[in-house]
Design an enzyme around this catalytic site. Structure first.
Site, PDB file in Angstrom:
ATOM      1  CE  LYS A 185     -23.491  24.812  -6.013  1.00  0.00           C
ATOM      2  NZ  LYS A 185     -23.509  25.660  -7.182  1.00  0.00           N
TER       3      LYS A 185
HETATM    4  C1  LIG Z   1     -24.140  26.813  -7.832  1.00  0.00           C
HETATM    5  C2  LIG Z   1     -23.807  27.145  -9.212  1.00  0.00           C
HETATM    6  C3  LIG Z   1     -23.407  28.446  -9.573  1.00  0.00           C
HETATM    7  C4  LIG Z   1     -23.468  29.607  -8.623  1.00  0.00           C
HETATM    8  O1  LIG Z   1     -22.420  29.626  -7.738  1.00  0.00           O
HETATM    9  P1  LIG Z   1     -22.319  30.835  -6.689  1.00  0.00           P
HETATM   10  O2  LIG Z   1     -21.029  30.575  -5.971  1.00  0.00           O
HETATM   11  O3  LIG Z   1     -23.505  30.733  -5.787  1.00  0.00           O
HETATM   12  O4  LIG Z   1     -22.297  32.103  -7.456  1.00  0.00           O
HETATM   13  C5  LIG Z   1     -22.977  28.665 -10.870  1.00  0.00           C
HETATM   14  N1  LIG Z   1     -22.989  27.682 -11.781  1.00  0.00           N
HETATM   15  C6  LIG Z   1     -23.395  26.432 -11.489  1.00  0.00           C
HETATM   16  C7  LIG Z   1     -23.353  25.382 -12.534  1.00  0.00           C
HETATM   17  C8  LIG Z   1     -23.842  26.128 -10.195  1.00  0.00           C
HETATM   18  O5  LIG Z   1     -24.295  24.899  -9.917  1.00  0.00           O
END
Ligand SMILES: *Cc1c(COP(=O)(O)O)cnc(C)c1O
Length: 382
Positions: A185
């Site tokens: 991210k």
């Molecule tokens: C990556 C992602 C998540 C999950 O995030 P985590 O921190 O791993 O729980 C949730 N929603 C979207 C849209 C994502 O791309």
């Protein structure tokens, strides 16, 4: 085509600052419940202009906590986009409530706002949106619907650090926003998340619920170990080690975002006019600022069957790609078996035809040229 530099889709940028910060925490006495998570929250709140920021162990944990705090459960429904990470739906499902899926709009892949009202019933309690690939949903329209039916609005901001709508950071346009710091991210803490919100009492509530429902935080205990438990809760805390990484990443956010934007614009310019696909547009204007998570290209229908071949050829040339997301959530086996096959043709088309191209801050101008050149080459050979 001799040079073979490997260009991954995403790569966490961890520098000596993060390593030093982690070492400092590890050398000290406080690993949880300490100043690092508080500082990280403050820094994130300053960046987003959020009245309240609560660190959590993941974005999924944050979304689950919000629904838990609102008391959602069996008999309740939440509107959920079909085109998203499964976490957006799981967070609803984990409470016992039912995610009611709405298709994507074909232009951006965001939730089809025109289809939301038809999905609302007397059981609907909330609307969840995801700012798909970092492009903000039109939150004015979402807010109007939410007001009309008195619904809570949760923004899944896992891909939207830095994205804003009408000058307001995503996550503050609805009632709560949840961010992810998973490695690929915009910023990372390895695992981690943040909830931002305007409502003070809800913020206080999730602070309790993320730590078992204990009525007194660590610092507030008069006698060590003395506390009462006032509600059912989870352990969704972020450790000091993770938070220390987050603090350092926050200092780099402006550079990261600028680089993503530049990379996106450069790649868009090199690829526009090529045959075989269309680029999912990422509007860049004053009302809608994208966080440029990646560039989504949608293959023409006659090339959809060739996606594995295209991605493999790019891989063999050193270009990492990805798919966001492999199936619409209602078509994932768990949901299909539970709720039956739902129609969501736009989300399905995007899932079947998208190739996600890297634009992250681990890439420089030359990398972007290399990506464009190799894509041109692969498509010219098809
Ligand atoms: C990556 C992602 C998540 C999950 O995030 P985590 O921190 O791993 O729980 C949730 N929603 C979207 C849209 C994502 O791309």
């Amino acid at each position: 085509m001799t040079e073979k530099k490997h260009i991954p889709f995403g790569k966490p940028l961890i520098g000596k600052e993060e390593k030093k910060a982690v070492e400092k925490v590890l050398s000290g006495p406080i690993l949880v419940h300490g100043p690092e998570s508080e500082n990280f929250e403050n820094s994130f709140a300053t960046f987003t202009k959020a009245p309240h920021a609560v660190s959590v162990s993941s974005c999924t944990a944050g979304m689950h906590l919000i629904y838990h705090a609102l008391g959602f459960g069996q008999g309740d429904e939440v509107i959920v986009p079909s085109q998203t990470h499964v976490a957006t739906a799981h967070a609803v499902e984990l409470t016992g409530a039912r995610p009611v899926f709405v298709d994507a709009e074909s232009t951006t892949g965001n939730i089809d706002i025109a289809a939301i009202e038809a999905a609302i019933t007397s059981k609907t309690r909330a609307i969840a949106v995801v700012h798909y690939l970092g492009v903000p949903v039109n939150m004015d329209q979402i807010s109007n619907i939410a007001k009309k039916y008195s619904l809570f609005v949760l923004e899944d901001c896992a891909l939207s650090v830095g994205a804003s709508f009408n000058g307001i950071h995503t996550g503050l346009l609805g009632d709560a926003g949840c961010f992810s710091f998973y490695p690929v991210k915009h910023i990372t803490t390895a695992e981690g998340g943040m909830v931002i919100l305007k409502d003070k009492s809800l913020a206080e509530k999730i602070r309790l619920l993320k730590a078992f429902g204990v009525n007194r935080s660590h610092g507030e205990r008069k006698i060590p170990g003395e506390y009462d438990v006032t509600s059912l809760g989870y352990n969704y805390r972020m450790s000091e080690i993770h938070a220390a990484i987050g603090i350092e990443q926050m200092k780099k956010i402006p550079t990261f975002l600028q680089k993503r934007k530049e990379n996106f614009i450069a790649l868009e310019a090199s690829l526009s006019g090529l045959d075989g696909f269309r680029i999912l547009p990422q509007p860049i204007n004053e009302t809608r600022i994208s966080s440029h998570y990646c560039m989504g290209i949608l293959l023409e229908s006659k090339l959809i069957d060739k996606r594995p071949e295209i991605m493999n050829r790019l891989k063999s040339m050193g270009i990492g790609t990805s798919i966001y997301y492999p199936h619409p959530v209602p078509h994932m086996s768990y949901y299909k078996e539970k709720y039956g096959a739902l129609q969501c043709p736009n989300a399905e088309l995007i899932s079947n035809s998208i190739i996600a191209l890297p634009v992250g801050p681990h890439l420089n101008n030359l990398d972007m040229e290399t990506i464009a050149k190799r894509i041109c080459y692969v498509f010219s050979e098809l």
